[in-house]
Design a protein around this motif. Structure first.
Motif, PDB file in Angstrom:
ATOM      1  N   VAL A 112      -0.651   8.588  12.449  1.00 46.61           N
ATOM      2  CA  VAL A 112      -1.850   7.972  11.861  1.00 46.61           C
ATOM      3  C   VAL A 112      -1.479   6.731  11.052  1.00 46.61           C
ATOM      4  CG1 VAL A 112      -3.669   8.283  10.127  1.00 46.61           C
ATOM      5  CG2 VAL A 112      -3.222  10.076  11.821  1.00 46.61           C
ATOM      6  N   THR A 113      -0.428   6.835  10.231  1.00 46.32           N
ATOM      7  CA  THR A 113      -0.077   5.742   9.323  1.00 46.32           C
ATOM      8  C   THR A 113       0.974   4.797   9.891  1.00 46.32           C
ATOM      9  OG1 THR A 113       1.678   7.031   8.251  1.00 46.32           O
ATOM     10  CG2 THR A 113      -0.558   7.233   7.360  1.00 46.32           C
ATOM     11  N   ARG A 114       1.788   5.323  10.840  1.00 50.04           N
ATOM     12  CA  ARG A 114       2.938   4.596  11.386  1.00 50.04           C
ATOM     13  C   ARG A 114       3.923   4.204  10.291  1.00 50.04           C
ATOM     14  NH1 ARG A 114       4.291   5.862  16.295  1.00 50.04           N
ATOM     15  NH2 ARG A 114       2.385   6.490  17.321  1.00 50.04           N
ATOM     16  N   ARG A 115       3.913   4.954   9.197  1.00 53.54           N
ATOM     17  CA  ARG A 115       4.872   4.772   8.109  1.00 53.54           C
ATOM     18  C   ARG A 115       5.266   6.161   7.606  1.00 53.54           C
ATOM     19  NH1 ARG A 115       3.591  -0.246   4.366  1.00 53.54           N
ATOM     20  NH2 ARG A 115       2.192   1.122   3.228  1.00 53.54           N
ATOM     21  N   LEU A 116       6.309   6.217   6.762  1.00 55.97           N
ATOM     22  CA  LEU A 116       6.847   7.505   6.322  1.00 55.97           C
ATOM     23  C   LEU A 116       6.322   7.950   4.960  1.00 55.97           C
ATOM     24  CD1 LEU A 116      10.572   7.093   7.441  1.00 55.97           C
ATOM     25  CD2 LEU A 116       8.885   8.672   8.399  1.00 55.97           C
ATOM     26  N   TRP A 117       5.647   7.071   4.253  1.00 58.98           N
ATOM     27  CA  TRP A 117       5.268   7.392   2.875  1.00 58.98           C
ATOM     28  C   TRP A 117       4.394   8.645   2.770  1.00 58.98           C
ATOM     29  CZ3 TRP A 117       8.286   5.160  -0.320  1.00 58.98           C
ATOM     30  CH2 TRP A 117       8.711   3.840  -0.136  1.00 58.98           C
ATOM     31  N   ALA A 118       3.327   8.716   3.559  1.00 57.56           N
ATOM     32  CA  ALA A 118       2.402   9.846   3.462  1.00 57.56           C
ATOM     33  C   ALA A 118       3.075  11.145   3.884  1.00 57.56           C
ATOM     34  CB  ALA A 118       1.155   9.590   4.313  1.00 57.56           C
ATOM     35  N   ALA A 119       3.891  11.090   4.951  1.00 60.46           N
ATOM     36  CA  ALA A 119       4.581  12.292   5.417  1.00 60.46           C
ATOM     37  C   ALA A 119       5.571  12.796   4.374  1.00 60.46           C
ATOM     38  CB  ALA A 119       5.293  12.005   6.736  1.00 60.46           C
ATOM     39  N   ILE A 120       6.288  11.879   3.727  1.00 55.71           N
ATOM     40  CA  ILE A 120       7.221  12.271   2.662  1.00 55.71           C
ATOM     41  C   ILE A 120       6.454  12.928   1.519  1.00 55.71           C
ATOM     42  CG2 ILE A 120       8.688  11.338   0.828  1.00 55.71           C
ATOM     43  CD1 ILE A 120       9.742   9.319   2.887  1.00 55.71           C
ATOM     44  N   GLY A 121       5.332  12.317   1.120  1.00 55.48           N
ATOM     45  CA  GLY A 121       4.543  12.883   0.030  1.00 55.48           C
ATOM     46  C   GLY A 121       4.022  14.269   0.340  1.00 55.48           C
ATOM     47  N   LEU A 122       3.467  14.444   1.543  1.00 55.33           N
ATOM     48  CA  LEU A 122       2.930  15.756   1.917  1.00 55.33           C
ATOM     49  C   LEU A 122       4.030  16.807   1.967  1.00 55.33           C
ATOM     50  CD1 LEU A 122       0.251  16.425   4.637  1.00 55.33           C
ATOM     51  CD2 LEU A 122       2.101  18.020   4.221  1.00 55.33           C
ATOM     52  N   HIS A 123       5.149  16.463   2.581  1.00 60.05           N
ATOM     53  CA  HIS A 123       6.271  17.396   2.705  1.00 60.05           C
ATOM     54  C   HIS A 123       6.774  17.824   1.325  1.00 60.05           C
ATOM     55  CE1 HIS A 123      10.036  18.424   5.295  1.00 60.05           C
ATOM     56  NE2 HIS A 123       9.959  19.223   4.245  1.00 60.05           N
ATOM     57  N   GLY A 151       0.783  -1.227   0.000  1.00 61.97           N
ATOM     58  CA  GLY A 151       0.000   0.000   0.000  1.00 61.97           C
ATOM     59  C   GLY A 151       0.812   1.273   0.000  1.00 61.97           C
ATOM     60  N   TRP A 152       2.113   1.189  -0.289  1.00 63.18           N
ATOM     61  CA  TRP A 152       2.964   2.376  -0.194  1.00 63.18           C
ATOM     62  C   TRP A 152       2.567   3.454  -1.207  1.00 63.18           C
ATOM     63  CZ3 TRP A 152       5.980   4.408  -4.094  1.00 63.18           C
ATOM     64  CH2 TRP A 152       6.142   3.609  -5.232  1.00 63.18           C
ATOM     65  N   ALA A 153       2.207   3.028  -2.413  1.00 58.04           N
ATOM     66  CA  ALA A 153       1.880   4.006  -3.457  1.00 58.04           C
ATOM     67  C   ALA A 153       0.637   4.819  -3.089  1.00 58.04           C
ATOM     68  CB  ALA A 153       1.674   3.296  -4.792  1.00 58.04           C
ATOM     69  N   GLY A 154      -0.353   4.156  -2.490  1.00 57.61           N
ATOM     70  CA  GLY A 154      -1.555   4.861  -2.078  1.00 57.61           C
ATOM     71  C   GLY A 154      -1.264   5.898  -1.006  1.00 57.61           C
ATOM     72  N   GLU A 155      -0.465   5.507  -0.006  1.00 55.14           N
ATOM     73  CA  GLU A 155      -0.123   6.449   1.065  1.00 55.14           C
ATOM     74  C   GLU A 155       0.689   7.622   0.527  1.00 55.14           C
ATOM     75  OE1 GLU A 155       1.712   4.510   4.378  1.00 55.14           O
ATOM     76  OE2 GLU A 155       0.087   3.056   4.598  1.00 55.14           O
ATOM     77  N   LEU A 156       1.662   7.337  -0.351  1.00 48.44           N
ATOM     78  CA  LEU A 156       2.455   8.406  -0.945  1.00 48.44           C
ATOM     79  C   LEU A 156       1.569   9.342  -1.760  1.00 48.44           C
ATOM     80  CD1 LEU A 156       5.317   9.573  -1.473  1.00 48.44           C
ATOM     81  CD2 LEU A 156       5.432   8.061  -3.473  1.00 48.44           C
ATOM     82  N   GLY A 157       0.660   8.756  -2.536  1.00 46.14           N
ATOM     83  CA  GLY A 157      -0.236   9.565  -3.360  1.00 46.14           C
ATOM     84  C   GLY A 157      -1.150  10.448  -2.535  1.00 46.14           C
ATOM     85  N   VAL A 158      -1.697   9.907  -1.436  1.00 44.89           N
ATOM     86  CA  VAL A 158      -2.552  10.707  -0.559  1.00 44.89           C
ATOM     87  C   VAL A 158      -1.756  11.860   0.047  1.00 44.89           C
ATOM     88  CG1 VAL A 158      -3.822  10.678   1.628  1.00 44.89           C
ATOM     89  CG2 VAL A 158      -4.194   8.877  -0.050  1.00 44.89           C
ATOM     90  N   GLY A 159      -0.510  11.570   0.451  1.00 40.24           N
ATOM     91  CA  GLY A 159       0.336  12.626   0.996  1.00 40.24           C
ATOM     92  C   GLY A 159       0.597  13.724  -0.020  1.00 40.24           C
ATOM     93  N   LEU A 160       0.901  13.334  -1.254  1.00 39.49           N
ATOM     94  CA  LEU A 160       1.127  14.326  -2.316  1.00 39.49           C
ATOM     95  C   LEU A 160      -0.118  15.182  -2.535  1.00 39.49           C
ATOM     96  CD1 LEU A 160       3.004  12.041  -4.881  1.00 39.49           C
ATOM     97  CD2 LEU A 160       3.999  13.962  -3.629  1.00 39.49           C
TER      98      LEU A 160
END
Length: 292
Positions: A205-216, A90-99
């Motif tokens: 919320v996610t306990r992973r870095l993907w969404a935070a990286i995307g948002l940043h 699910g990394w791509a989804g979390e990254l995409g939501v962050g972006l």
């Protein structure tokens, strides 16, 4: 309250117990990540400089991968556990939501500033200005999230709990920006609250870095690459050439819109919403004395 991410400490080993103390791990982890940064810097000097070239984005992605690889090596070799922060499911989804969140949040900030008369478009830049902006956003998004959330917040949270880790990591994030061009005390305070709290909450919320990286990354890209606004004090050219006028509380002054009251209110509101979600999911970690 959930349990923190624990290293895999061999039983009856005093040496590993010392190594796995959070502050010791923080120092070792920082050395690993700095080694990745230094390697990326050395390689960057060996490559001919590229300006307004799409290859610039690929180079930034490669350098960011070096830093991420150094973090993965630290977790695997020193903490001796799976790297759940970079889990692939699910990394791509979390990254995409962050972006998406990053683009929407900063667009909301600029929209409000424009409605209040502080931002208007007076020209347009070439598409090529996007390349350096994307490159910088990739490297800063990956590097800063690994250090601030992957290392500092996570390890302090394991020791002192979520609330103290949240306060300390936000304060550190704001303080690190005080050395930037045109920085003010209010700019550092704004960065601490609007970005430091929000990004840590998103990690909770996610306990992973993907969404935070995307948002940043998307937040930085939207500022410079799209709206042509200074990114944390550093001037950038964007697709839009703006004329920003008005009081500093509205525009953020020379530091950029991040130091505006508008950005502070929008992002703090979003950060609080994320904290509520994290709380409802039971994702807060108690300090070590409460767990015992």
């Amino acid at each position: 309250m959930m349990l923190p991410t624990e290293p895999n400490t061999p039983p009856n080993s005093t040496v590993w117990r010392v190594i796995h103390f959070p502050l010791v791990l923080l120092v070792i982890g920082f050395v690993f990540v700095m080694a990745g940064n230094v390697t990326a810097a050395v390689l960057a000097r060996l490559v001919p400089p590229l300006h307004n070239n799409p290859v610039e984005m690929l180079q930034a992605a490669a350098f960011a991968a070096l830093v991420a690889g150094a973090y993965v090596a630290f977790v695997r070799l020193i903490e001796r556990r799976p790297v759940s922060e970079f889990g692939t499911k699910g990394w791509a989804g979390e990254l995409g939501v962050g972006l998406l969140f990053g683009l929407v949040l900063f667009s909301t900030v600029i929209g409000v500033i424009a409605l209040l008369g502080g931002y208007r478009v007076i020209g347009y830049g070439s598409f090529a200005v996007l390349y350096p902006s994307v490159a910088l956003s990739i490297f800063s998004g990956v590097g800063e999230e690994i250090v601030l959330r992957g290392l500092f917040f996570r390890l302090i949270e394991r020791w002192l709990g979520s609330w103290i880790a949240l306060a300390l990591s936000a304060a550190l994030f704001g303080a690190l920006h005080l050395g930037n061009p045109n920085a003010t005390l209010f700019a550092g305070f704004a960065i601490a609250l609007e970005a430091g709290v929000m990004l840590a909450a998103l990690y909770m919320v996610t306990r992973r870095l993907w969404a935070a990286i995307g948002l940043h990354a998307a937040w930085n890209f939207a500022q410079g690459g799209i709206y042509g606004v200074a990114v944390s004090g550093f001037e950038e050219k964007g697709l839009l050439r703006p004329d920003m006028r008005g009081p500093e509380w509205l525009t953020g002054g020379a530091f950029g819109a991040e130091a505006s009251l508008v950005a502070l209110l929008v992002n703090v509101a979003f950060g609080i919403a994320l904290l509520v979600i994290a709380c409802r999911r039971g994702n807060f970690v108690a300090p070590f004395w409460a767990r015992r």
